[in-house]
Motif scaffolding. Structure first.
Motif, mmCIF file in Angstrom:
data_model
loop_
_atom_site.group_PDB
_atom_site.id
_atom_site.type_symbol
_atom_site.label_atom_id
_atom_site.label_comp_id
_atom_site.label_asym_id
_atom_site.label_seq_id
_atom_site.Cartn_x
_atom_site.Cartn_y
_atom_site.Cartn_z
ATOM 1 N N ALA A 123 -3.600 -4.034 -10.144
ATOM 2 C CA ALA A 123 -3.085 -4.658 -9.129
ATOM 3 C C ALA A 123 -2.737 -3.610 -7.746
ATOM 4 C CB ALA A 123 -1.720 -5.071 -9.300
ATOM 5 N N ALA A 124 -2.703 -2.271 -7.961
ATOM 6 C CA ALA A 124 -2.449 -1.286 -7.180
ATOM 7 C C ALA A 124 -3.589 -0.806 -6.236
ATOM 8 C CB ALA A 124 -2.168 0.080 -7.788
ATOM 9 N N PRO A 125 -3.603 -0.787 -5.019
ATOM 10 C CA PRO A 125 -4.719 -0.811 -4.053
ATOM 11 C C PRO A 125 -5.427 0.678 -4.179
ATOM 12 C CG PRO A 125 -2.670 -0.448 -2.813
ATOM 13 C CD PRO A 125 -2.355 -1.015 -4.087
ATOM 14 N N GLY A 126 -4.654 1.700 -4.714
ATOM 15 C CA GLY A 126 -5.262 3.023 -4.804
ATOM 16 C C GLY A 126 -4.243 3.859 -5.684
ATOM 17 N N PRO A 127 -4.738 4.798 -6.367
ATOM 18 C CA PRO A 127 -3.962 5.689 -6.938
ATOM 19 C C PRO A 127 -3.231 6.843 -6.009
ATOM 20 C CG PRO A 127 -6.368 6.433 -7.379
ATOM 21 C CD PRO A 127 -6.500 5.428 -6.704
ATOM 22 N N THR A 128 -2.174 7.421 -6.445
ATOM 23 C CA THR A 128 -1.356 8.441 -5.895
ATOM 24 C C THR A 128 -1.310 9.592 -6.693
ATOM 25 O OG1 THR A 128 0.790 7.567 -6.493
ATOM 26 C CG2 THR A 128 -0.304 6.816 -4.410
ATOM 27 N N LEU A 129 -0.846 10.630 -6.350
ATOM 28 C CA LEU A 129 -0.766 11.822 -7.172
ATOM 29 C C LEU A 129 0.367 11.525 -8.461
ATOM 30 C CD1 LEU A 129 -0.145 14.850 -4.817
ATOM 31 C CD2 LEU A 129 -1.873 14.545 -6.244
ATOM 32 N N ALA A 130 1.293 10.507 -8.105
ATOM 33 C CA ALA A 130 2.071 10.169 -9.277
ATOM 34 C C ALA A 130 1.566 9.299 -10.571
ATOM 35 C CB ALA A 130 3.171 9.290 -8.802
#
Length: 452
Positions: free
Chosen positions: A10-17
């Motif tokens: 569901a997340a639009p894009g990954p982050t560092l977390a």
């Protein structure tokens, strides 16, 4: 029902977390995928380049091995892998063997921070389509490129050949000059994205923003290629110089250096590693250009209108299409432009690209500072623009003066040579007697009989 392997996150894009949480076996799968992708990419890339250049030159290209000659690269790879490895006797064997490894390994490591897509569910585990990410991921790519040049220099030095050493020295000088310009072309992207993480830079290009200019609110595009086009143009030039591709393939100038730094490497596995590293570096700089300037794995317009375009595994397709287009640009440049002289190469890197980069960074930093402080005075924008114009004028003036001095020096040298040809004794050097028969006859009389 959608299988777990293809279930979109569901997340639009990954982050560092999202990084650092994968199980070991998921990391191994992604690492093996990158390795296989690059190896197959080199095989198909060689075939694609030969085929495209041949069609541009009204030839057929590879058409014997396999359908459309697609297996020709496989045959060449098998030949180089099985061919006898000849090592010259005078080389430094330890460094001679280590050099191809130093070139190839950093090229593969650079791809570990390239994002292929968003967070997906892979065998029931939520993971980003990227091996790893760092707060300074782009600097990792620059560091790997710097390490790779050590392999080129050491390959020339260990060969104990003057032509190979010249190729290695040329490569080191070229990389130093063009890597500085490449790093400076990233600074404007860092200023706008506010991060050096590759995944977060892609996320910053998901939607556009607004800029207040002279009291007007102007919408900015999402891709940095449009917003920061000077940085993109400078990077395009530097990535050709960084990868030693035409028109900047001076370390491998066949017409001058008989092959360059790998002259003493036979067409065996060591030579194959040099060629492999060159193509992997081309893919790396192409992927970096896509990540920093062309929205990364995000779908271009009008495909982005579709709600599912940037979800699941579809973004990998958009990334691969962009990668093929950028690689085709490399091939097009090789088929179109001739090799330039080495002095032109260095002058362009140090006297044009770096000053232009510094002026552009000054303008971008000024605009970002005004946007943060909400001070939109037209005076500061005008001053920044004048500074950039002044830098361009100074670069042009300095280059023209240097060229004029070089032409005057060349004219003086030609005039001196002409004078010496017309009057041999003008240089003050002793001239042998012109009565050569009499001289040789007198010399023969002084030689004792029976002597050689």
């Amino acid at each position: 029902m959608i299988p777990p392997l293809l279930a979109a996150a569901a997340a639009p894009g990954p982050t560092l977390a999202d990084f650092g949480k994968d199980p070991l076996w998921i990391s191994i799968i992604k690492a093996v995928f990158i390795f296989v992708f690059l190896m197959l990419g080199v095989l198909l890339g060689v075939w694609f380049e030969r085929k495209l250049i041949s069609r541009m030159q009204h030839r057929y290209g590879p058409n014997r091995a396999g359908k459309f000659g697609v297996l020709q690269s496989v045959a060449d790879g098998l030949k180089m892998g099985l061919k006898e490895d000849i090592t010259p006797r005078t080389v430094d064997k330890a460094v001679y063997i280590l050099a191809p490894i130093l070139v190839a390994v950093p090229a593969f490591l650079s791809f570990s921070v390239i994002p292929f897509g968003p967070v997906v569910s892979m065998f029931g585990v939520r993971t980003p389509l990227q091996l790893t990410d760092l707060p300074v991921a782009v600097l990792l790519v620059l560091a790997m490129a710097s390490i790779g040049v050590y392999g080129i220099v050491l390959a020339g030095w260990a060969s104990r050949s003057p032509y190979a050493i010249l190729g290695g020295l040329r490569s080191s000088a070229q990389v130093v000059s063009y890597e500085i310009a490449m790093g400076l072309s990233f600074v404007a992207v860092f200023l706008y994205a506010g991060t050096l993480s590759t995944s977060e830079i892609v996320a910053k290009q998901a939607t556009g923003g607004t800029v207040n200019l002279f009291g007007l609110t102007i919408s900015t595009p999402s891709w940095f290629a449009v917003l920061l086009i000077p940085s993109l143009l400078i990077y395009v030039v530097t990535m050709l110089g960084e990868t030693n591709r035409v028109p900047f393939d001076l370390p491998e100038g066949e017409g001058e250096l008989v092959g360059g730094f790998h002259t003493e490497y036979s067409s065996s596995l060591k030579f194959a590693m040099f060629m492999l590293a060159e193509y992997v570096n081309v893919f790396t700089v192409s992927a970096i250009s896509i990540t920093l300037f062309f929205g990364g794995w995000r779908a271009p317009w009008p495909i982005s209108i579709w709600d599912g375009a940037n979800q699941g595994w579809w973004p990998m397709l958009w990334f691969f299409i962009k990668l093929v287009l950028v690689f085709a640009f490399f091939v097009w440049v090789r088929a179109s432009l001739p090799r330039i002289r080495y002095d032109q190469l260095m002058n362009f890197g140090w006297k044009v690209l770096i000053p232009l980069n510094l002026g552009w960074i000054l303008l971008v930093a000024t605009m970002r500072a005004l946007r943060v402080s909400e001070n939109h005075g037209a005076v500061v924008y005008t001053v920044a623009a004048l500074v950039v114009v002044g830098v361009i004028v100074l670069v042009w003036r300095f280059t023209s003066v240097a060229d004029k001095a070089a032409e005057e020096k060349k004219a003086r040298v030609e005039e001196e040579f002409t004078r010496l040809r017309e009057e041999p004794t003008a240089g003050g050097f002793p001239v042998p007697p012109l009565d050569l028969p009499h001289y040789h006859g007198a010399a023969r009389k002084e030689v004792p009989s029976g002597s050689n």
